[in-house]
Scaffold this active site. Structure first.
Site: not given
Ligand code: PGA
Length: 253
Positions: A10-11, A98, A164, A202, A223-224
């Site tokens: 979920w970052k 990140e 990744e 992605s 992720g997103g």
């Protein structure tokens, strides 16, 4: 049977407890019947305890932290220890690009965290990946070797690896599944047959089947798309359906 694993990172999204609650409940309710796939949610650490309560009755869905410190306790203001994570989660994402980029995490720190996670009984999800498209696979390979320095092969069943490529993260430019399969095969030489190796970058419901089609790839790190409940559930369903059409992978010895 080989494991199939989908991680939702979920970052730093789901910024209110209400949002985290709705997202978790919706995912929990819709993934219950999806077969042969382990689902791991990695929400912001501050929501872990609350979400653990929501998932209490769910056998399907496990929790991961997105990071942790390597010391068990001490005067480290703002840090979170493996012992604290262990209270609420079974997994921890380590070495995400990140963290490496914005928080200057080094291979050595990632290694210290991997060692600390294993010691605490938490399964690390080790992220590795190259910065530039078309570069050699030297970087992910080196990152993995360094993350595992000093860790005995007997522990390789207690880790997950996520390949990744940085250029694919959050860009909408997912990596070619055939290329991912090639890199995964190379990374596999560093770990054991029992170590699940996932792809991340992605991933969405339109491209997930192309990764599930590859027997080398054991799962995905999303992720997103993982903070949109319907999209995440769709990814899990398509993964499960696509894998069910393949010849069953034999139990690895
Ligand atoms: P993305 O992120 O799916 O948004 O590309 C993947 C990740 O950072 O783990």
């Amino acid at each position: 049977m080989k494991r199939s694993i989908i991680v939702g990172n979920w970052k730093m999204y789901a910024t209110s407890i209400a949002d985290a609650h709705i997202l978790t409940t919706s995912i929990r309710n819709h993934v219950a019947d999806i077969k042969d796939v382990e689902i791991i949610l990695a929400p912001p650490t501050i929501w872990l305890s609350e979400i653990a309560q929501i998932l209490k009755q769910s056998r399907k869905t496990r929790l991961a932290a997105q990071n942790m410190f390597y010391e068990p306790d001490g005067a480290y203001t703002g840090e979170i220890s493996p012992l604290m994570i262990k209270e609420v989660a079974d997994y921890v994402i380590l070495g995400h690009s990140e963290r490496r980029e914005y928080f200057s995490e080094t291979d050595l720190e990632v290694n210290e965290k991997v060692v600390a996670a294993i010691k605490a009984g938490i399964t690390p999800i080790i992220c590795v990946g190259e910065k530039t498209k078309g570069s050699t696979i030297g970087q992910p390979l080196k990152e993995l070797q360094e993350a595992l320095a000093g860790i005995s092969k007997t522990h390789h069943k207690d880790i997950l690896v996520a390949y990744e490529p940085i250029w694919a993260i959050g860009t909408g430019k997912n990596a070619d599944p055939a290329y991912v399969a090639k890199v995964v095969t190379k990374l596999r030489e560093v770990v054991s047959v029992h170590t699940p190796i996932l792809y991340g970058g992605s991933v969405n419901s339109s491209n997930i089947a192309s990764y599930a089609d590859r027997p080398e790839i054991d799962g995905v790190l999303v992720g997103g798309a993982s903070v949109r409940a319907a999209e995440f559930v769709k990814i899990c369903k398509i993964w499960s359906e696509t894998k069910s059409l393949q010849p069953r992978a034999k139990e690895v010895k």
